[in-house]
Design an enzyme around this catalytic site. Structure first.
Site, mmCIF file in Angstrom:
data_model
loop_
_atom_site.group_PDB
_atom_site.id
_atom_site.type_symbol
_atom_site.label_atom_id
_atom_site.label_comp_id
_atom_site.label_asym_id
_atom_site.label_seq_id
_atom_site.Cartn_x
_atom_site.Cartn_y
_atom_site.Cartn_z
ATOM 1 C CG ASP A 150 9.137 -4.984 2.898
ATOM 2 O OD1 ASP A 150 8.047 -4.886 2.289
ATOM 3 O OD2 ASP A 150 9.950 -4.047 2.974
ATOM 4 C CG HIS A 151 2.877 -5.934 3.144
ATOM 5 N ND1 HIS A 151 3.297 -4.809 3.815
ATOM 6 C CD2 HIS A 151 1.928 -5.517 2.271
ATOM 7 C CE1 HIS A 151 2.603 -3.768 3.366
ATOM 8 N NE2 HIS A 151 1.771 -4.163 2.428
ATOM 9 C CG HIS B 147 6.744 -1.226 2.223
ATOM 10 N ND1 HIS B 147 6.952 -2.461 2.783
ATOM 11 C CD2 HIS B 147 5.774 -0.633 2.983
ATOM 12 C CE1 HIS B 147 6.141 -2.609 3.825
ATOM 13 N NE2 HIS B 147 5.419 -1.511 3.972
HETATM 14 C C1 BG6 Z 1 2.344 -0.628 5.734
HETATM 15 C C2 BG6 Z 1 2.294 0.738 6.360
HETATM 16 O O1 BG6 Z 1 3.605 -1.197 5.910
HETATM 17 O O2 BG6 Z 1 2.050 -0.526 4.359
HETATM 18 C C3 BG6 Z 1 0.941 1.381 6.124
HETATM 19 O O3 BG6 Z 1 2.537 0.642 7.746
HETATM 20 C C4 BG6 Z 1 0.602 1.374 4.661
HETATM 21 O O4 BG6 Z 1 0.939 2.709 6.633
HETATM 22 C C5 BG6 Z 1 0.765 -0.013 4.067
HETATM 23 O O5 BG6 Z 1 -0.742 1.783 4.539
HETATM 24 C C6 BG6 Z 1 0.599 0.020 2.570
HETATM 25 O O6 BG6 Z 1 0.513 -1.299 2.100
HETATM 26 P P1 BG6 Z 1 -0.215 -1.631 0.730
HETATM 27 O O7 BG6 Z 1 0.013 -3.096 0.556
HETATM 28 O O8 BG6 Z 1 -1.649 -1.265 0.897
HETATM 29 O O9 BG6 Z 1 0.446 -0.789 -0.303
#
Ligand code: BG6
Length: 488
Positions: A177-178, A240
């Site tokens: 989960d980045h 997230h």
């Molecule tokens: C991803 C989603 O997990 O997270 C995308 O699939 C989204 O749709 C992205 O744009 C958002 O990541 P960040 O790091 O730009 O907030």
């Protein structure tokens, strides 16, 4: 450090994620000396590339991400490519041979990371084949890194989990989960648990509500096909948003170990009040963007995007009031909202403290407001504390903002989320990855919302592109005498 002496096998090395995130992150680790000189990357993909094609793509990726490029040549010598069919036995045999060759060439101890950066329908099959064709037979460790989506609902997630668990033990599985790799998401625990100013106040006696916003300006870009099936609920809330909720609401872990932290996070998810057909109207707002203006440009509505059904009911925005039914949080709403095509790109957490039972200044000077702790996750990083102070030269009160934002030098050195997560995986630290229990509990909540939507057969409401969402999201808070704090 022998931990980082490993072979990285990237399934889907010809894809977008590898190019945008994985190659630059590996390179950063290499430049910083966090990746020892002993490593190999084997890229896999259906395309008929060779080592040179992959190296060219890696080089291009590094140039695009503005790296200092002086170590690129030596970095590239660690890369090789295999054209691969995930359904074909011979492909796995060839891969086994290639891994063993690289382990000899680079004198590696047999540590292997299998990274799934491709279409999710093959995750289970690949994991099982890795096991069945002997790719886990090694003197070192083996780990499986798996990207989202982890299933599309609880049922499919369970099937996938069972498949990969036949091949890998839970502690060998790293579910990405980045958001958990983001600097300020990791800082939530430090702010909470290392400060006498906050730790004693972190409960329903002192906190009125918590607001988590993750807004984007982008639309669905080229991902209409995927997004139609996922929507904001599965794309952002299941992973997230709920991860941030559990980090904010978890109890103090006994120790800072993976197991203790996870077990506290899991308790939060278990305590989330279930959403049903009866309470959904008061708790969740589902919306879709209309046309509007972003950065001065007219943009089309969601239903006019490529690969989107013109009649689509897919939500591009969700706001929800989550209640955590435990004794620490009873009565404190955790509001979340996330969406595409909103006014700003911003992820922020606002913790609103309760008014004091008797505030003399509030009685006399209406200017006092609640104390706030704002955690800026992106694009800026840092915290703001909002207090009441005296207006200089006057008897009035005024909000005072104490700000700590990372300066630009810090920001340049801030590792990308992926860099941190890859490093953690090499080191065997799974704290910032999602455990199966977290995944399954968050799917339960998401499925309940999704089922209630289905049952009520209601359509999403609309919001204009370039705004912070529909008025219904304001009403959600107004019902509790709360309002969204601005995040711009
Ligand atoms: C991803 C989603 O997990 O997270 C995308 O699939 C989204 O749709 C992205 O744009 C958002 O990541 P960040 O790091 O730009 O907030």
């Amino acid at each position: 450090n022998r931990q980082s002496e490993a072979v990285f096998v990237i399934f889907g090395s010809t894809g977008d994620l590898a190019k945008r995130k994985l190659f630059p992150s590996l390179y950063n680790l290499y430049v910083k000396g966090l990746l020892s000189n002993k490593f190999a990357v084997i890229g896999l993909g259906r395309r008929e590339w060779n080592d040179e094609t992959l190296r060219g793509v890696v080089q291009e990726a590094l140039e695009e991400s503005n790296q200092q490029l002086d170590k690129v040549d030596s970095f590239l010598t660690h890369f090789s490519y295999l054209s691969f069919d995930v359904t074909n036995k011979d492909s796995y045999k060839g891969l086994k041979q290639e891994i063993e060759n690289k382990e000899k060439d680079f004198q590696l101890p047999g540590n292997r990371i299998f990274y799934m950066a491709m279409a999710p329908e093959f995750f289970g099959q690949i994991a099982q084949s890795i096991h069945n064709y002997g790719l886990k037979e090694t003197n070192g460790w083996t780990r499986l890194v798996i990207e989202k989506p982890f299933g599309t609902d609880l049922q499919t997630a369970k099937v996938l989990n069972n498949e990969i668990r036949e091949a890998f033990a839970e502690d060998e599985i790293y579910r990405i989960d980045h958001y958990l790799g983001k600097e300020m998401v990791q800082n939530i625990q430090v702010i909470r648990f290392a400060n006498a100013m906050f730790a004693p106040l972190w409960n329903n006696r002192h906190i009125a509500n918590v607001q988590i916003t993750s807004s984007e300006k982008l639309g669905v870009e080229g991902r209409g096909g995927y997004y139609e099936k996922s929507g904001a609920l599965r794309d952002m809330v299941q992973n997230h948003m709920l991860q941030m909720v559990s980090l904010l609401a978890m109890d103090v872990p006994l120790q800072l170990t993976t197991d203790e932290i996870r077990s506290e996070k899991i308790k939060v998810l278990r305590a989330l009040r279930l959403i049903t057909n009866d309470n959904i109207d008061d708790t969740v707002v589902r919306a879709q963007y209309d046309e509007g203006t972003i950065n001065g440009q007219q943009v089309p509505s969601y239903v006019e995007e490529d690969n989107v059904d013109p009649q689509s009911h897919t939500e591009t925005y969700v706001a929800a009031k989550l209640m955590i039914d435990n004794h620490v949080w009873a009565g404190v709403p955790f509001y979340i909202r996330t969406g595409k095509r909103m006014a700003v790109k911003s992820t922020k957490i606002v913790v609103e403290f309760k008014e004091m039972p008797l505030n003399l200044y509030a009685k006399e000077h209406k200017a006092t407001g609640p104390n706030l702790l704002i955690i800026h996750i992106q694009p800026d990083e840092g915290i703001t504390i909002v207090l009441n102070g005296k207006k200089i030269g006057s008897a009035d009160t005024t909000p005072v903002h104490l700000e700590y934002r990372h300066d630009s030098e810090d920001r340049i050195n801030t590792p990308e989320a992926y860099e941190r997560l890859l490093y953690d995986c090499m080191m065997g630290d799974a704290t910032n990855f999602a455990h199966w229990d977290e995944v399954s509990l968050s799917w339960s909540l998401v499925d309940a919302i999704s089922n209630a939507w289905k049952e009520s057969a209601r359509k999403p409401v609309n919001y204009r592109a370039g705004t912070m969402g529909p008025k219904e999201a304001d009403q959600l808070l107004a019902g509790e005498n709360h309002a969204w704090w601005p995040v711009e």
